[in-house]
Design a protein around this motif. Sequence first.
Motif, mmCIF file in Angstrom:
data_model
loop_
_atom_site.group_PDB
_atom_site.id
_atom_site.type_symbol
_atom_site.label_atom_id
_atom_site.label_comp_id
_atom_site.label_asym_id
_atom_site.label_seq_id
_atom_site.Cartn_x
_atom_site.Cartn_y
_atom_site.Cartn_z
ATOM 1 N N SER A 52 0.918 -1.369 0.106
ATOM 2 C CA SER A 52 0.016 -0.087 0.005
ATOM 3 C C SER A 52 0.813 1.245 0.015
ATOM 4 O O SER A 52 0.576 2.342 -0.673
ATOM 5 C CB SER A 52 -0.982 0.010 1.180
ATOM 6 N N ILE A 53 1.798 1.286 0.740
ATOM 7 C CA ILE A 53 2.885 2.418 1.000
ATOM 8 C C ILE A 53 3.497 2.687 -0.449
ATOM 9 O O ILE A 53 3.699 3.778 -0.917
ATOM 10 C CB ILE A 53 3.853 2.313 1.987
ATOM 11 N N TYR A 58 3.880 5.852 -5.478
ATOM 12 C CA TYR A 58 3.854 5.825 -6.831
ATOM 13 C C TYR A 58 2.767 6.730 -7.441
ATOM 14 O O TYR A 58 2.851 7.488 -8.587
ATOM 15 C CB TYR A 58 3.510 4.414 -7.395
ATOM 16 N N LEU A 59 1.607 6.712 -6.796
ATOM 17 C CA LEU A 59 0.448 7.673 -7.206
ATOM 18 C C LEU A 59 0.466 8.963 -6.820
ATOM 19 O O LEU A 59 -0.056 9.972 -7.503
ATOM 20 C CB LEU A 59 -0.708 6.932 -6.782
ATOM 21 N N THR A 60 1.206 9.506 -5.574
ATOM 22 C CA THR A 60 1.052 10.683 -5.005
ATOM 23 C C THR A 60 2.391 11.266 -5.175
ATOM 24 O O THR A 60 2.546 12.538 -5.212
ATOM 25 C CB THR A 60 0.613 10.599 -3.689
ATOM 26 N N SER A 65 4.975 9.509 5.997
ATOM 27 C CA SER A 65 5.648 9.890 7.232
ATOM 28 C C SER A 65 4.335 10.449 7.849
ATOM 29 O O SER A 65 3.180 10.640 7.674
ATOM 30 C CB SER A 65 6.495 11.100 6.786
ATOM 31 N N LYS A 66 4.822 11.090 9.383
ATOM 32 C CA LYS A 66 3.819 11.650 10.426
ATOM 33 C C LYS A 66 3.257 12.963 9.688
ATOM 34 O O LYS A 66 2.375 13.579 10.332
ATOM 35 C CB LYS A 66 4.219 11.632 11.548
ATOM 36 N N ASN A 67 3.860 13.671 8.521
ATOM 37 C CA ASN A 67 3.766 14.872 8.266
ATOM 38 C C ASN A 67 2.485 14.935 7.293
ATOM 39 O O ASN A 67 1.991 15.944 6.770
ATOM 40 C CB ASN A 67 4.687 15.675 7.643
ATOM 41 N N LEU A 68 1.946 13.758 6.581
ATOM 42 C CA LEU A 68 0.842 13.615 5.650
ATOM 43 C C LEU A 68 -0.319 14.416 6.435
ATOM 44 O O LEU A 68 -0.640 14.183 7.429
ATOM 45 C CB LEU A 68 0.640 12.248 5.301
ATOM 46 N N ASP A 69 -1.135 14.826 5.501
ATOM 47 C CA ASP A 69 -2.490 15.479 6.048
ATOM 48 C C ASP A 69 -3.375 14.341 6.122
ATOM 49 O O ASP A 69 -3.226 13.171 5.429
ATOM 50 C CB ASP A 69 -2.843 16.717 5.101
ATOM 51 N N LEU A 74 -6.391 9.069 4.441
ATOM 52 C CA LEU A 74 -7.685 8.343 4.026
ATOM 53 C C LEU A 74 -7.491 7.919 2.778
ATOM 54 O O LEU A 74 -7.946 6.836 2.376
ATOM 55 C CB LEU A 74 -8.880 9.391 4.021
ATOM 56 N N PHE A 75 -6.614 8.445 1.669
ATOM 57 C CA PHE A 75 -6.300 7.996 0.558
ATOM 58 C C PHE A 75 -5.486 6.781 0.601
ATOM 59 O O PHE A 75 -5.481 5.696 -0.047
ATOM 60 C CB PHE A 75 -5.682 8.934 -0.534
#
Length: 209
Positions: A52-53, A58-60, A65-69, A74-75
């Motif tokens: 998944s990671i 690859y998609l984004t 990391s812990k800094n993701l919004d 959710l994505f």
Amino acid sequence: MNILSTIVATGIPGFLSYIYLNRLGILNYTKDEKDEKIIVLSIFSLINIGVSIVVFYYLTGKKFSKNLDIESYLFLFLIAVVVSFILTLYIYPLVMKMGNKYIDNFQKNNHIANKSTKTVYESVLFRKDKKYPFIFIFDFDNKFIESGFAHRLSGASEKLNISITNTTGHIKETYTIYEVLEKFENHDNESAEIIIDVENKLKVFVFYS
């Protein structure tokens, strides 16, 4: 949302994979095999998280990391669900069936006893090449208990919980152990088996059609 909660969340579909494979009969650990079950669940979760990671990056183009919004979290969870769906329906069953086949052939060629994760009842009563075997159940005192077609089995443990049906309408009310033994002796090894249930003190004669 912290990084730990995301890892746990993305591992949930790995647990669902185990449930699905358990229902298919590919995986089935008894209550005495808790360590093995935990290891398998952990492997599924780690695979699910790792794939998944990678797909998320690859998609984004974003590193995990812990800094993701919160939208990214959710994505990522949505990706984990989709990845788990694909792995569970197509990859896991194929890989595990191939692995089990290889192990079975290796044990057979080297005269090693086969250890199945299924209970004895599941292995004997519900073989893939046979359908609804006819069974006779006696206790250890050779007292007749019941007979009929084995239709459904509780897979929760080794305890005997069988749903028996009579589709012929010609089943006798009672049988003697000698009648069933004579019937058993007249069958070849591939069409009849006996389950000796020490825990429940039962003898289950199984006849395949």
